[in-house]
Design a protein around this motif. Sequence first.
Motif, PDB file in Angstrom:
ATOM      1  N   ALA A 237      -4.585 -12.898  -3.263  1.00 35.86           N
ATOM      2  CA  ALA A 237      -3.388 -12.067  -3.143  1.00 35.86           C
ATOM      3  C   ALA A 237      -2.868 -11.663  -4.518  1.00 35.86           C
ATOM      4  O   ALA A 237      -2.489 -10.505  -4.741  1.00 35.86           O
ATOM      5  CB  ALA A 237      -2.306 -12.821  -2.375  1.00 35.86           C
ATOM      6  N   ALA A 238      -2.878 -12.600  -5.451  1.00 38.76           N
ATOM      7  CA  ALA A 238      -2.394 -12.291  -6.793  1.00 38.76           C
ATOM      8  C   ALA A 238      -3.247 -11.207  -7.437  1.00 38.76           C
ATOM      9  O   ALA A 238      -2.721 -10.283  -8.083  1.00 38.76           O
ATOM     10  CB  ALA A 238      -2.409 -13.557  -7.652  1.00 38.76           C
ATOM     11  N   GLY A 239      -4.560 -11.287  -7.264  1.00 40.47           N
ATOM     12  CA  GLY A 239      -5.440 -10.274  -7.825  1.00 40.47           C
ATOM     13  C   GLY A 239      -5.188  -8.897  -7.235  1.00 40.47           C
ATOM     14  O   GLY A 239      -5.191  -7.890  -7.952  1.00 40.47           O
ATOM     15  N   ILE A 240      -4.957  -8.850  -5.927  1.00 38.17           N
ATOM     16  CA  ILE A 240      -4.705  -7.571  -5.259  1.00 38.17           C
ATOM     17  C   ILE A 240      -3.426  -6.928  -5.788  1.00 38.17           C
ATOM     18  O   ILE A 240      -3.378  -5.728  -6.102  1.00 38.17           O
ATOM     19  CB  ILE A 240      -4.613  -7.773  -3.735  1.00 38.17           C
ATOM     20  N   VAL A 241      -2.369  -7.726  -5.912  1.00 36.11           N
ATOM     21  CA  VAL A 241      -1.076  -7.170  -6.329  1.00 36.11           C
ATOM     22  C   VAL A 241      -1.105  -6.783  -7.808  1.00 36.11           C
ATOM     23  O   VAL A 241      -0.571  -5.734  -8.204  1.00 36.11           O
ATOM     24  CB  VAL A 241       0.059  -8.166  -6.041  1.00 36.11           C
ATOM     25  N   MET A 242      -1.734  -7.599  -8.638  1.00 40.17           N
ATOM     26  CA  MET A 242      -1.845  -7.231 -10.054  1.00 40.17           C
ATOM     27  C   MET A 242      -2.610  -5.918 -10.211  1.00 40.17           C
ATOM     28  O   MET A 242      -2.241  -5.061 -11.014  1.00 40.17           O
ATOM     29  CB  MET A 242      -2.537  -8.339 -10.844  1.00 40.17           C
TER      30      MET A 242
ATOM     31  N   ILE B 206      12.839  -7.337  -4.545  1.00 39.17           N
ATOM     32  CA  ILE B 206      12.134  -6.751  -3.407  1.00 39.17           C
ATOM     33  C   ILE B 206      10.995  -7.682  -3.018  1.00 39.17           C
ATOM     34  O   ILE B 206      10.554  -8.523  -3.812  1.00 39.17           O
ATOM     35  CB  ILE B 206      11.566  -5.345  -3.734  1.00 39.17           C
ATOM     36  N   THR B 207      10.529  -7.536  -1.791  1.00 40.14           N
ATOM     37  CA  THR B 207       9.387  -8.312  -1.312  1.00 40.14           C
ATOM     38  C   THR B 207       8.331  -7.353  -0.789  1.00 40.14           C
ATOM     39  O   THR B 207       8.653  -6.405  -0.058  1.00 40.14           O
ATOM     40  CB  THR B 207       9.789  -9.287  -0.183  1.00 40.14           C
ATOM     41  N   VAL B 208       7.088  -7.594  -1.168  1.00 41.84           N
ATOM     42  CA  VAL B 208       5.986  -6.765  -0.683  1.00 41.84           C
ATOM     43  C   VAL B 208       4.965  -7.642   0.037  1.00 41.84           C
ATOM     44  O   VAL B 208       4.835  -8.836  -0.247  1.00 41.84           O
ATOM     45  CB  VAL B 208       5.293  -6.008  -1.840  1.00 41.84           C
TER      46      VAL B 208
ATOM     47  N   GLU C 255       0.811  -1.221   0.000  1.00 36.20           N
ATOM     48  CA  GLU C 255       0.000   0.000   0.000  1.00 36.20           C
ATOM     49  C   GLU C 255       0.845   1.272   0.000  1.00 36.20           C
ATOM     50  O   GLU C 255       0.327   2.366  -0.252  1.00 36.20           O
ATOM     51  CB  GLU C 255      -0.929   0.001   1.213  1.00 36.20           C
ATOM     52  N   THR C 256       2.141   1.155   0.257  1.00 34.18           N
ATOM     53  CA  THR C 256       2.984   2.347   0.370  1.00 34.18           C
ATOM     54  C   THR C 256       4.122   2.374  -0.641  1.00 34.18           C
ATOM     55  O   THR C 256       4.944   3.295  -0.608  1.00 34.18           O
ATOM     56  CB  THR C 256       3.575   2.464   1.788  1.00 34.18           C
ATOM     57  N   VAL C 257       4.202   1.371  -1.513  1.00 33.29           N
ATOM     58  CA  VAL C 257       5.273   1.343  -2.506  1.00 33.29           C
ATOM     59  C   VAL C 257       4.679   1.385  -3.913  1.00 33.29           C
ATOM     60  O   VAL C 257       3.512   1.041  -4.121  1.00 33.29           O
ATOM     61  CB  VAL C 257       6.158   0.082  -2.367  1.00 33.29           C
ATOM     62  N   LYS C 258       5.476   1.822  -4.875  1.00 32.42           N
ATOM     63  CA  LYS C 258       5.090   1.770  -6.277  1.00 32.42           C
ATOM     64  C   LYS C 258       5.828   0.608  -6.917  1.00 32.42           C
ATOM     65  O   LYS C 258       7.063   0.554  -6.897  1.00 32.42           O
ATOM     66  CB  LYS C 258       5.435   3.086  -6.989  1.00 32.42           C
ATOM     67  N   LEU C 259       5.091  -0.316  -7.470  1.00 30.30           N
ATOM     68  CA  LEU C 259       5.704  -1.487  -8.083  1.00 30.30           C
ATOM     69  C   LEU C 259       6.490  -1.076  -9.331  1.00 30.30           C
ATOM     70  O   LEU C 259       6.098  -0.158 -10.050  1.00 30.30           O
ATOM     71  CB  LEU C 259       4.626  -2.499  -8.474  1.00 30.30           C
ATOM     72  N   PRO C 260       7.599  -1.764  -9.615  1.00 33.19           N
ATOM     73  CA  PRO C 260       8.346  -1.467 -10.842  1.00 33.19           C
ATOM     74  C   PRO C 260       7.471  -1.716 -12.069  1.00 33.19           C
ATOM     75  O   PRO C 260       6.662  -2.645 -12.087  1.00 33.19           O
ATOM     76  CB  PRO C 260       9.511  -2.466 -10.794  1.00 33.19           C
ATOM     77  N   ARG C 261       7.638  -0.905 -13.088  1.00 34.37           N
ATOM     78  CA  ARG C 261       6.834  -1.086 -14.294  1.00 34.37           C
ATOM     79  C   ARG C 261       7.170  -2.416 -14.983  1.00 34.37           C
ATOM     80  O   ARG C 261       6.283  -3.154 -15.405  1.00 34.37           O
ATOM     81  CB  ARG C 261       7.049   0.081 -15.259  1.00 34.37           C
ATOM     82  N   HIS C 262       8.443  -2.699 -15.107  1.00 32.75           N
ATOM     83  CA  HIS C 262       8.894  -3.934 -15.760  1.00 32.75           C
ATOM     84  C   HIS C 262       9.274  -4.934 -14.669  1.00 32.75           C
ATOM     85  O   HIS C 262      10.344  -4.813 -14.059  1.00 32.75           O
ATOM     86  CB  HIS C 262      10.086  -3.648 -16.676  1.00 32.75           C
ATOM     87  N   CYS C 263       8.405  -5.880 -14.419  1.00 33.26           N
ATOM     88  CA  CYS C 263       8.632  -6.769 -13.277  1.00 33.26           C
ATOM     89  C   CYS C 263       7.978  -8.129 -13.467  1.00 33.26           C
ATOM     90  O   CYS C 263       7.148  -8.328 -14.362  1.00 33.26           O
ATOM     91  CB  CYS C 263       8.118  -6.120 -11.988  1.00 33.26           C
TER      92      CYS C 263
END
Length: 213
Positions: free
Chosen positions: A194-199, A176-178, A147-155
């Motif tokens: 969890a996968a749906g939330i992160v995607m 990194i681990t989130v 909730e506080t990080v921006k995921l890398p675009r290419h990941c």
Amino acid sequence: MTGPTEWVFGEPVGVGPWEGPVPTDPRYDPELLAGGDRRNVVDKYRYWRREAVVADLDTRRHDFHVAIENLQHDHNIGTVVRTANAFLARTVHIVGRRRWNRRGAMVTDRYQHIEHHPDIESLVKFAGQEGLTVVGVDNTPGSARLETVKLPRHCVLLFGQEGPGLTDAARKAVGITVSIAQFGSTRSINAGVAAGIVMHAWIRDHADLDAAL
């Protein structure tokens, strides 16, 4: 092949046989035009050949990949594939066992690129060659709050099995681990959820929402 019929409240979804002059566009499938299209696809792709659907999706796929460790033939893998298709992930990577439980995919695996890696080392090698950051998803100490990080675009978003989470090898290999903030009594949430939330977090950070169907 027209594919299986989808049903809602006892009634078939989709559309019946094409009415009016038959289109000559090569994207259309003559069998679907004649018999109707009951597949689980958005209206844009009604009556299209499967190959035409995949080709069109390939022009719009996002810059994130999804990977999941397949050690226990987890039934959640199918759900992860279906969600990856919904959010238009570039590729889903199955790490570990080659065979995976397809039931939850609801045949969306026909439209989603899927690759197999025998181990984490193979996935990490692929990610390095493609310039992708491997993002582990696990609620272990030291994880950054999603909730506080921006995921890398290419990941590559890497998920573990239901219950145990990522393997030790995976935890050591990620960039990194989130973790997902939780407030109840359970130690972890369903891997498919969890996968749906992160995607979706990636979508919020990087996707062009005007391109959504």
